[in-house]
Write an enzyme that holds these catalytic residues in place. Structure first.
Site, PDB file in Angstrom:
ATOM      1  N   GLY A  73       0.688  -1.275   0.134  1.00 21.55           N
ATOM      2  CA  GLY A  73      -0.039   0.128  -0.057  1.00 21.55           C
ATOM      3  C   GLY A  73       0.800   1.061   0.102  1.00 21.55           C
ATOM      4  N   THR A  74       2.120   1.336   0.790  1.00 19.39           N
ATOM      5  CA  THR A  74       2.706   2.484   0.789  1.00 19.39           C
ATOM      6  C   THR A  74       3.225   2.935  -0.606  1.00 19.39           C
ATOM      7  OG1 THR A  74       3.450   1.947   2.935  1.00 19.39           O
ATOM      8  CG2 THR A  74       5.037   3.221   1.534  1.00 19.39           C
ATOM      9  N   ASN A 154      -6.996   3.869  10.022  1.00 22.65           N
ATOM     10  CA  ASN A 154      -6.401   2.816  10.372  1.00 22.65           C
ATOM     11  C   ASN A 154      -6.462   2.715  11.824  1.00 22.65           C
ATOM     12  OD1 ASN A 154      -4.511   4.760   9.312  1.00 22.65           O
ATOM     13  ND2 ASN A 154      -2.965   3.671  10.579  1.00 22.65           N
ATOM     14  N   GLN A 182      -7.469  -0.204   4.725  1.00 23.43           N
ATOM     15  CA  GLN A 182      -8.106  -0.857   5.618  1.00 23.43           C
ATOM     16  C   GLN A 182      -9.462  -1.388   5.437  1.00 23.43           C
ATOM     17  OE1 GLN A 182      -6.960  -2.038   8.247  1.00 23.43           O
ATOM     18  NE2 GLN A 182      -4.909  -1.043   8.467  1.00 23.43           N
ATOM     19  N   SER A 202      -3.522  -3.308  -0.134  1.00 20.69           N
ATOM     20  CA  SER A 202      -2.469  -3.900   0.305  1.00 20.69           C
ATOM     21  C   SER A 202      -3.114  -5.197   0.796  1.00 20.69           C
ATOM     22  CB  SER A 202      -1.998  -3.085   1.604  1.00 20.69           C
ATOM     23  OG  SER A 202      -0.988  -3.965   2.225  1.00 20.69           O
ATOM     24  N   HIS A 204      -1.895  -7.645   2.868  1.00 22.20           N
ATOM     25  CA  HIS A 204      -1.533  -8.381   4.172  1.00 22.20           C
ATOM     26  C   HIS A 204      -2.661  -7.928   5.205  1.00 22.20           C
ATOM     27  CE1 HIS A 204       0.630  -5.057   6.660  1.00 22.20           C
ATOM     28  NE2 HIS A 204       0.518  -4.608   5.496  1.00 22.20           N
ATOM     29  N   THR A 242      11.090  -7.584 -11.917  1.00 20.70           N
ATOM     30  CA  THR A 242      10.117  -8.725 -12.221  1.00 20.70           C
ATOM     31  C   THR A 242       9.015  -9.181 -10.761  1.00 20.70           C
ATOM     32  OG1 THR A 242      12.229  -9.833 -13.055  1.00 20.70           O
ATOM     33  CG2 THR A 242      10.661 -11.697 -12.031  1.00 20.70           C
ATOM     34  N   CYS A 330       3.291   1.216  11.785  1.00 22.00           N
ATOM     35  CA  CYS A 330       4.197   1.524  10.744  1.00 22.00           C
ATOM     36  C   CYS A 330       5.360   2.680  11.517  1.00 22.00           C
ATOM     37  CB  CYS A 330       3.639   2.329   9.550  1.00 22.00           C
ATOM     38  SG  CYS A 330       2.444   1.264   8.820  1.00 22.00           S
TER      39      CYS A 330
END
Length: 390
Positions: A73-74, A154, A182, A202, A204, A242, A330
């Protein structure tokens, strides 16, 4: 989720990898080919990426061709929050208006000059101030503006009026991005209904792997003219390097599961969240739930008990086997002052004690019971120490 005596209630930081996702990734990790190669092995890797792209697109109501995979996401927000994000044939924005409670990847990671970025205030519940935004857009005149607003915060779980903001922005002729990291997999999400030009995701946060995310464009009439990562022509030239095929395949699997279980999980987690909130209020009558009256994600609540410091309370909960957070994860594990709470006008002394509980696919009723038992012990112990010190 409890492992032994552990209970994990920090899904907004990272939601544990789903077993089904791990299975997909283990299979894809065995594929030998590079997705850019034309031989059969390369085509097999490419097929995994394209299948995942379709699943991620379906989760947010987008066209498959408009999904661009990133490392998370960043990176996705860093890519989009640039003067070079634009409609084809039109100039990009010269001004960024970004919500005051946005994730640091937006507030600190955008590619506008410092003087070209301005924060949009929020009210005491943490909700975007649309009156301010409308007035600021009117003052902008012909100035080209890009607006960035989280769909869900978040730290507090507060849901922002993104569709209404998009209407205001488009009436002015500007562009709008929403950080949906989120919100994805927790509330219904449709890029067309939201009216935004681009959103970011994102893996995860919804039971997928760490290290993969996506930029999703509303249509192929948008581009990011200045590439963030340059080199080869992967991702149709949007993002060189890649591809991490196994992570992308895992992201796709997680997106598919999240979409299939969304309605059921929202009801289940909402009930568990409400019970956990009620237990906190029972244990400490002076407990304050942040943004309690606002529309929030069904899995999230942030609370404070006056007199308790977050850093001390987190350690105490951890010793009781409960994994919580004091806000965003973070910050290299550091407990520090929350810019979100500051923007909401939360009293600093209270803000220093705010804890976040975020539930997810592993959370059970037993987890809520263990959380409540731990909360009783933590409150009793820390208040006892405070009284003794006095």
């Amino acid at each position: 989720m409890a492992t032994g005596q552990r209970t994990y209630l920090d899904h907004n930081a990272t939601s544990p990898l789903r077993p089904e996702v791990a299975h997909v990734m283990a299979r894809v990790l065995q594929l030998p080919g590079n997705a850019s190669s034309v031989h059969a092995e390369g085509r097999a890797a490419r097929a995994e990426i394209e299948a995942a792209r379709e699943k991620v697109a379906r989760l947010v109501g987008a066209k498959t061709k408009n999904v661009i995979f990133t490392s998370g996401g960043t990176e996705a927000s860093n890519m989009v929050l640039s003067p070079s994000f634009r409609r084809l044939g039109q100039p990009g924005a010269v001004k960024l208006l970004i919500g005051a409670t946005e994730h640091p990847c937006g507030l600190n990671g955008h590619r506008f000059a410092v003087e070209a970025a301005e924060t949009i205030p929020v009210d005491a519940s943490g909700i975007l101030d649309l009156v301010w935004l409308k007035a600021r857009l009117e003052r902008a005149g012909n100035e080209r503006v890009l607006v960035s607003v989280q769909l869900a915060n978040n730290e507090t779980g507060v849901l922002h009026p993104v569709a209404e903001a998009a209407s205001l922005v488009h009436a002015h002729g500007g562009l709008i991005h929403t950080d949906a990291v989120q919100a994805a997999g927790k509330v219904p999400l449709d890029i067309t209904a939201l009216g935004v030009d681009v959103l970011t995701l994102s893996g995860h946060k919804l039971g997928g792997p760490k290290g993969v995310g996506a930029v999703v464009l509303a249509s192929d009439q948008f581009e990011i003219a200045e590439r963030l990562i340059r080199g080869g022509g992967q991702e149709k030239g949007h993002r060189a390097g890649t591809e991490n095929v196994a992570a992308i395949a895992g992201f796709g699997a997680a997106a598919e599961i999240a979409q299939a279980t969304l309605a059921e999980e929202a009801l289940r987690l909402g009930a568990l969240r409400d019970e956990a909130e009620a237990q906190v209020r029972r244990i400490a009558s002076d407990a304050i739930v942040i943004a309690a009256g606002a529309e929030r994600l069904p899995n999230t609540f942030a609370f404070a008990i006056p007199g308790l410091k977050a850093e001390t309370a987190l350690i105490a909960f951890d010793l009781e086997g409960i994994a919580l957070s004091s806000g965003s994860a973070c910050s290299s594990g550091k407990v520090k002052r929350s810019h979100v709470l500051d923007a909401m006008g939360v009293e600093p002394a209270l803000g220093e004690g705010v804890l976040r509980v975020s539930l997810g696919w592993t959370t059970t009723k037993e987890d809520v019971v263990r959380f409540a038992e731990a909360c009783e012990k933590v409150v009793a112990t820390l208040y006892k120490r405070k009284a003794s010190a006095a």
